[in-house]
Scaffold this active site. Structure first.
Site, PDB file in Angstrom:
ATOM      1  CD  GLU A 320      -2.783  -1.216   2.470  1.00 51.53           C
ATOM      2  OE1 GLU A 320      -3.980  -1.478   2.314  1.00 51.53           O
ATOM      3  OE2 GLU A 320      -2.275  -1.013   3.589  1.00 51.53           O
TER       4      GLU A 320
HETATM    5  C1  TNX Z   1      -4.522  -4.043   4.361  1.00 48.89           C
HETATM    6  S1  TNX Z   1      -2.958  -6.352   3.938  1.00 48.89           S
HETATM    7  C2  TNX Z   1      -3.263  -3.845   4.891  1.00 48.89           C
HETATM    8  C3  TNX Z   1      -3.132  -3.502   6.303  1.00 48.89           C
HETATM    9  C4  TNX Z   1      -4.453  -3.400   6.978  1.00 48.89           C
HETATM   10  C5  TNX Z   1      -5.352  -4.519   6.505  1.00 48.89           C
HETATM   11  C6  TNX Z   1      -6.643  -4.594   7.216  1.00 48.89           C
HETATM   12  C7  TNX Z   1      -1.841  -5.361   3.857  1.00 48.89           C
HETATM   13  C8  TNX Z   1      -0.606  -5.874   3.335  1.00 48.89           C
HETATM   14  N1  TNX Z   1      -2.100  -4.110   4.238  1.00 48.89           N
HETATM   15  O1  TNX Z   1      -2.422  -2.291   6.430  1.00 48.89           O
HETATM   16  O2  TNX Z   1      -4.256  -3.497   8.360  1.00 48.89           O
HETATM   17  O3  TNX Z   1      -5.585  -4.337   5.146  1.00 48.89           O
HETATM   18  O4  TNX Z   1      -7.357  -5.707   6.832  1.00 48.89           O
END
Ligand code: TNX
Length: 508
Positions: A320
């Site tokens: 992300e």
């Molecule tokens: C996505 S999964 C994220 C996390 C969040 C999560 C909540 C991922 C690699 N990044 O930062 O906590 O969703 O479900």
């Protein structure tokens, strides 16, 4: 042998005329081979645990499990006596480093493995074959009877992980150890700790001390947060190792770094430290890819983390990075991965790493929902290994259904059957099955603050992911799984695990 129900009731292994023992093989994860047969075994008051040399540690662990509920002394010995539980490290061709053979007869129980890790997994199987109240920590009524027969068992995947997010909400050493114990019952062998995120930095770093003391001083919702001293972190690593579990530390970057950016203004491109963050948004922070100090910082932290890490993997996050340009992301990961390999560690990262240049040997943790990402497929074909955590099946922080109070639902609702009904080998379409290194069940903690919260989200879904990681694909069957899972309920009751009573599972 030949002691049947109600016959020969005077001997040490006499079987009381009680309910029959649970069927051999009524275990999660399902063993790869189960051959029931012969008379059952009953653990007697004068039984010993015959475990010496390399088996002694697992023997002590087993004794620690059984003594409180049985009230028996269960001394460790160096010789097999009638009625003993024998643990033995022996050359066992074909069982690998984690497999075991469990042989149950009325005259005794024998667990053999090539290595102590296999004995430990065999002990978890034996434990599940005993009545559920063996888990109680106060004396219980027996009889402690196990069905006769032989189990030969090896894992499908070498990597069977669980992740705990200690960054969004901090969890203490005791809370992490509790979760380790719960995971070990299902033969999980990697604990991934998500140690850093926007809301908190949870590990002491000597070269950058404010990361923990300031960056770790809060959490989602504005609570006090916390961090592990190095001694505390080493205690977690040691405790995990005593359960044959390897810790995978994650330093998430270049995004998910507000806690670090707030602690050291130098790390920010504009030289201005943002405030600490206690919300739950993602994708707003980024390390400054252009600044040399960024790589001094990363190298310092990874060097100190590596020194605390006996295991082979360092997880560098990479998810992300919505506030990092694609070019910067590639520049950053091209610079950071060699730092990891230079420390003689293997790179793990979230699957976005496949949008850049994963180094040889890297492991991408897949958290998508469709299994169609071209970059993931191409990387897998080119040799990048995959750990499978598809968010719509393996994310333990997703709500079970719309009435679940805890958790999130961005990847949908995940009922127990959804957690179970997918195949790690084929989920990413077009990736070679040989690229799949294992599975992992992540537990993000935006909404979770207590061990009770952890338990409720992980149970009963964690055992589903554990079974996908351990059991042969050929045994995959929801009806079988749901019955074996149902039998775990009374065990969780005895352990004080408050779980989701899914209507899909035929609880007793
Ligand atoms: C996505 S999964 C994220 C996390 C969040 C999560 C909540 C991922 C690699 N990044 O930062 O906590 O969703 O479900």
């Amino acid at each position: 042998s030949g002691v049947g129900l109600g016959v020969g009731a005077a001997g040490p292994n006499a079987v009381a005329a009680a309910a029959p023992p649970r069927p051999l093989g009524q275990v999660v994860p399902e063993p790869s081979s189960v051959q029931p047969g012969g008379a059952p075994y009953t653990l007697g008051r004068h039984a010993v645990i015959d475990a010496s040399g390399p088996a002694a540690q697992v023997g002590q662990y087993l004794a620690g499990l059984l003594r409180p509920s049985t009230g028996y002394a269960l001394p460790l010995t160096h010789d097999a006596r009638p009625g003993a539980i024998t643990l033995r490290v022996a050359h066992m061709p074909g069982l690998g480093g984690e497999g075991y053979r469990l042989d149950v007869r009325d005259s005794g129980v024998l667990i053999e493995a090539d290595a102590p890790a296999g004995l430990f997994h065999g002990v978890q199987t034996l434990r599940q074959l005993l009545p559920a109240n063996v888990e109680a920590r106060t004396p219980q009524a027996g009889p402690w009877t196990v069905a006769g027969g032989t189990i030969t068992d090896t894992p499908r995947y070498a990597y069977r992980g669980a992740m705990l997010d200690v960054a969004r909400h901090f969890f203490t050493v005791a809370q992490v150890e509790r979760y380790i114990d719960e995971l070990s019952l299902y033969k999980i062998n990697y604990l991934h700790l998500h140690l850093t995120d926007d809301q908190g930095w949870r590990i002491a770093v000597d070269s950058w001390p404010k990361l923990a003391t300031y960056g770790g001083s809060t959490e989602v919702g504005g609570g006090p947060g916390g961090y592990y001293t190095k001694a505390q972190y080493e205690q977690i690593v040691r405790y995990a190792a005593s359960r044959f579990m390897t810790v995978v530390p994650e330093m998430d970057m270049p995004a998910h770094t507000n806690a670090a950016l707030a602690s050291y203004a130098d790390l920010d491109c504009d030289g201005v430290a943002p405030p600490l963050y206690t919300g739950t948004n993602v994708g707003f922070s980024s390390l400054c890819v252009a600044k040399p100090v960024t790589y001094t910082f990363v190298a310092d932290v990874l060097r100190e983390l590596a020194a605390l890490t006996p295991g082979p993997y360092l997880h560098i996050g990479g998810d992300e990075a919505h506030s990092t340009s694609a070019a910067d992301y590639t520049t950053f990961t091209d610079k950071v991965q060699p730092i990891v390999t230079g420390l003689h560690k293997t790179v793990m990262a979230w699957n976005e790493i496949t949008d850049a240049h994963p180094v040889k040997g890297a492991i991408a943790q897949y958290w998508g929902t469709t299994g169609t990402e071209a970059s993931v497929i191409a990387a897998a074909k080119a040799g990048t290994r995959l750990v499978m955590s598809p968010a719509n099946h393996a994310y333990m922080d997703m709500k079970y259904d719309k009435s679940t109070v805890l958790g999130l639902n961005w990847a949908g609702y995940i009922e127990v059957e959804d957690a179970y009904n997918w195949d790690p080998a084929t989920f990413v379409k077009g990736a070679p099955a040989s690229a799949v290194y294992g599975v992992e069940a992540p537990l993000w903690s935006e909404t979770l603050t207590t061990s009770a919260d952890i338990d409720y989200m992980a149970f009963p879904r964690l055992p589903a992911i554990a079974e996908l990681g351990w059991s042969p694909a050929a045994t995959h069957d929801w009806n079988s799984f749901s019955v074996r899972l149902a039998a775990q309920g009374p065990r969780w009751d005895a352990m004080g695990i408050g779980y989701y009573h899914s209507a899909q599972v035929p609880w007793p």
